[in-house]
Motif scaffolding. Structure first.
Motif, PDB file in Angstrom:
ATOM      1  N   THR A   1     -22.617 -42.563 -35.838  1.00  0.00           N
ATOM      2  CA  THR A   1     -21.986 -41.255 -36.009  1.00  0.00           C
ATOM      3  C   THR A   1     -20.572 -41.229 -35.437  1.00  0.00           C
ATOM      4  OG1 THR A   1     -24.165 -40.232 -35.846  1.00  0.00           O
ATOM      5  CG2 THR A   1     -22.250 -38.792 -35.567  1.00  0.00           C
ATOM      6  N   ALA A   2     -20.445 -41.725 -34.205  1.00  0.00           N
ATOM      7  CA  ALA A   2     -19.137 -41.713 -33.556  1.00  0.00           C
ATOM      8  C   ALA A   2     -18.150 -42.591 -34.327  1.00  0.00           C
ATOM      9  CB  ALA A   2     -19.274 -42.196 -32.108  1.00  0.00           C
ATOM     10  N   ASN A   3     -18.647 -43.711 -34.800  1.00  0.00           N
ATOM     11  CA  ASN A   3     -17.813 -44.639 -35.562  1.00  0.00           C
ATOM     12  C   ASN A   3     -17.273 -43.962 -36.816  1.00  0.00           C
ATOM     13  OD1 ASN A   3     -16.879 -47.437 -36.240  1.00  0.00           O
ATOM     14  ND2 ASN A   3     -18.223 -47.050 -37.987  1.00  0.00           N
ATOM     15  N   LYS A   4     -18.165 -43.254 -37.479  1.00  0.00           N
ATOM     16  CA  LYS A   4     -17.753 -42.554 -38.697  1.00  0.00           C
ATOM     17  C   LYS A   4     -16.670 -41.526 -38.377  1.00  0.00           C
ATOM     18  CE  LYS A   4     -19.709 -39.997 -42.613  1.00  0.00           C
ATOM     19  NZ  LYS A   4     -18.606 -40.529 -43.441  1.00  0.00           N
ATOM     20  N   GLY A   5     -16.872 -40.802 -37.265  1.00  0.00           N
ATOM     21  CA  GLY A   5     -15.877 -39.823 -36.861  1.00  0.00           C
ATOM     22  C   GLY A   5     -14.542 -40.475 -36.547  1.00  0.00           C
ATOM     23  N   PHE A   6     -14.606 -41.604 -35.889  1.00  0.00           N
ATOM     24  CA  PHE A   6     -13.383 -42.327 -35.531  1.00  0.00           C
ATOM     25  C   PHE A   6     -12.593 -42.710 -36.781  1.00  0.00           C
ATOM     26  CE2 PHE A   6     -11.202 -46.384 -34.747  1.00  0.00           C
ATOM     27  CZ  PHE A   6     -10.398 -46.031 -33.678  1.00  0.00           C
ATOM     28  N   HIS A   7     -13.307 -43.283 -37.730  1.00  0.00           N
ATOM     29  CA  HIS A   7     -12.610 -43.713 -38.939  1.00  0.00           C
ATOM     30  C   HIS A   7     -12.083 -42.522 -39.732  1.00  0.00           C
ATOM     31  CE1 HIS A   7     -13.221 -48.107 -38.971  1.00  0.00           C
ATOM     32  NE2 HIS A   7     -14.233 -47.820 -38.177  1.00  0.00           N
ATOM     33  N   SER A   8     -12.874 -41.473 -39.801  1.00  0.00           N
ATOM     34  CA  SER A   8     -12.392 -40.286 -40.512  1.00  0.00           C
ATOM     35  C   SER A   8     -11.132 -39.747 -39.860  1.00  0.00           C
ATOM     36  CB  SER A   8     -13.478 -39.195 -40.512  1.00  0.00           C
ATOM     37  OG  SER A   8     -14.526 -39.558 -41.383  1.00  0.00           O
ATOM     38  N   ALA A   9     -11.081 -39.802 -38.548  1.00  0.00           N
ATOM     39  CA  ALA A   9      -9.901 -39.309 -37.838  1.00  0.00           C
ATOM     40  C   ALA A   9      -8.669 -40.121 -38.228  1.00  0.00           C
ATOM     41  CB  ALA A   9     -10.132 -39.385 -36.330  1.00  0.00           C
ATOM     42  N   ILE A  10      -8.864 -41.405 -38.383  1.00  0.00           N
ATOM     43  CA  ILE A  10      -7.736 -42.251 -38.795  1.00  0.00           C
ATOM     44  C   ILE A  10      -7.317 -41.934 -40.227  1.00  0.00           C
ATOM     45  CG2 ILE A  10      -7.105 -44.638 -39.356  1.00  0.00           C
ATOM     46  CD1 ILE A  10      -8.316 -45.519 -36.821  1.00  0.00           C
ATOM     47  N   TYR A  11      -8.318 -41.684 -41.079  1.00  0.00           N
ATOM     48  CA  TYR A  11      -7.973 -41.317 -42.457  1.00  0.00           C
ATOM     49  C   TYR A  11      -7.115 -40.055 -42.452  1.00  0.00           C
ATOM     50  CZ  TYR A  11     -12.026 -44.313 -43.484  1.00  0.00           C
ATOM     51  OH  TYR A  11     -12.927 -45.337 -43.538  1.00  0.00           O
ATOM     52  N   ARG A  12      -7.635 -39.031 -41.799  1.00  0.00           N
ATOM     53  CA  ARG A  12      -6.908 -37.757 -41.776  1.00  0.00           C
ATOM     54  C   ARG A  12      -5.547 -37.922 -41.111  1.00  0.00           C
ATOM     55  NH1 ARG A  12     -11.732 -35.933 -39.928  1.00  0.00           N
ATOM     56  NH2 ARG A  12     -10.847 -35.803 -37.849  1.00  0.00           N
TER      57      ARG A  12
END
Lengths: 217, 217
Positions: free
Chosen positions: A125-136
């Motif tokens: 979950t945290a990993n997904k959030g991390f990557h999404s943050a980079i996308y945004r």
DNA sequence: CTCGACTTTTGTGTATACACAAGCAATAAT
DNA sequence: ATTATTGCTTGTGTATACACAAAAGTCGAG
């Protein structure tokens, strides 16, 4: 308010991504219609959408099944993912937005916490959030959406990897390097770190399959 | 053999890309059904596909219309296109395949011929071939397909540009630099040249709109 | 004349019914 | 015994019919 087709496509998408419906599973319209208590019409629309997002294959007159790409193709997808994420990281570094730094630090902390306890699910979950943050953080909404979509498509083939505790710690260290490069405003370093972070997953995936001798070519 | 839905989606796609159906056009199912001599069912499937490939927007209960993205979003799409093509060019340079060189030289010659006669339509065709060759030359089929898809989506917004004869010659010169870098095996130069080649189109597009004062924001 | 509520119309979402192609099994012919 | 043909079953492709939401038009009150 959500149409039945929306609902069905979301649920099927979740089941494919979670591995409940493994690659190769045949999806027959009458069966799905009965299962969801609707007619075939919305089921067909849902399948069309999944086909468009690349999760299922829709052969004319021969039914639809959960997409089962060759190893080579999956590796290709990881390569493209690596490039997309590399661009995102580069743009993050260029922007140099303090709010973004804080956001990334927050996700990094969550990743670290999950890694400490060895909680693979929490790390996921945290990993997904991390990557999404980079996308945004790229500041390019279209790029961000494309990255999310491809990330979704690759999820079924990435799940097994984080089970390995060593990979988990390694992933965390890579995250740290990425954030450091972004904070330092070093676009080239951020790009390279992010690309390597993803590429290694493609390699890992090929390794895993070679090891287990899956039925693919 | 091709299903009616296939046929319809192809024809609508062509009309959207060619500008026959300009952005913003409402696509009503009964009208399309009558026009193509079929029922609404295959029309709906065709619209679903177009929606998935990003050419039309499908709002629930509010109908579908040809996608009319904001200027900002189109610029974002050009940015992503630039990055995708840059990756393709880099991979082309890394491969260093003589067959690929010959292919590129061939398309370059066709572009040059069209530029000499000032034939915008011929240049358009040759240009498309040139870019497709670079996509394929990446050796990554998935990347190539993604690039083709985004290229298609951007076509409606790129049409006007090649009308300007100066832009046409400029584009040709850029092609030449790209091929030279690829043949020299200079991955960084190829990547940079290709990125710039696409980015300039996004800027051109924004310029054109600002000039003509389109109704967009 | 303007505004708002009601009616009508239009168009989408879903269900059901039919048409037909593909796979499969059983039977017949060699 | 093997293979080809035929009929049956299953499942997709399309058409039609109904349900309902949203937009458009209409009428009356102020």
């Amino acid at each position: 308010m959500a149409s039945a087709a929306d609902d069905i496509s979301e649920r099927l998408e979740a089941e494919i991504v979670e591995g409940v419906l493994p690659p190769g599973t045949r999806l027959e319209e009458p069966a799905l219609a009965e299962r969801f208590g609707v007619s075939r019409t919305p089921v067909r629309e849902a399948l069309q959408r999944l086909s468009a997002s690349g999760l299922v294959e829709l052969k004319p007159r021969r039914g639809t099944q959960v997409l089962n790409p060759s190893i080579g193709r999956i590796v290709e997808m990881f390569e493209v993912m690596a490039e997309l994420e590399a661009v995102c990281a580069r743009l993050c570094a260029r922007r140099g937005d303090p709010d973004l730094f804080a956001d990334l630090r927050g996700w990094l902390a969550r990743c670290a916490a999950a890694a400490d306890t060895g909680d693979a699910s929490a790390y996921y979950t945290a990993n997904k959030g991390f990557h999404s943050a980079i996308y945004r953080g790229s500041g390019n909404l279209f790029l961000s959406q494309q990255a999310e979509l491809l990330h979704l498509r690759l999820t079924p083939f990435r799940r097994q990897q984080l089970r390995l505790p060593r990979r988990l710690r390694q992933s965390l260290a890579e995250h740290g390097r990425i954030v450091a490069a972004i904070e330092a405003g070093d676009a080239a370093a951020a790009e390279a770190a992010q690309r390597a972070h993803i590429l290694i997953q493609g390699e890992r995936f090929a390794d895993l399959l070679a090891q287990h001798g899956s039925g693919r070519e």
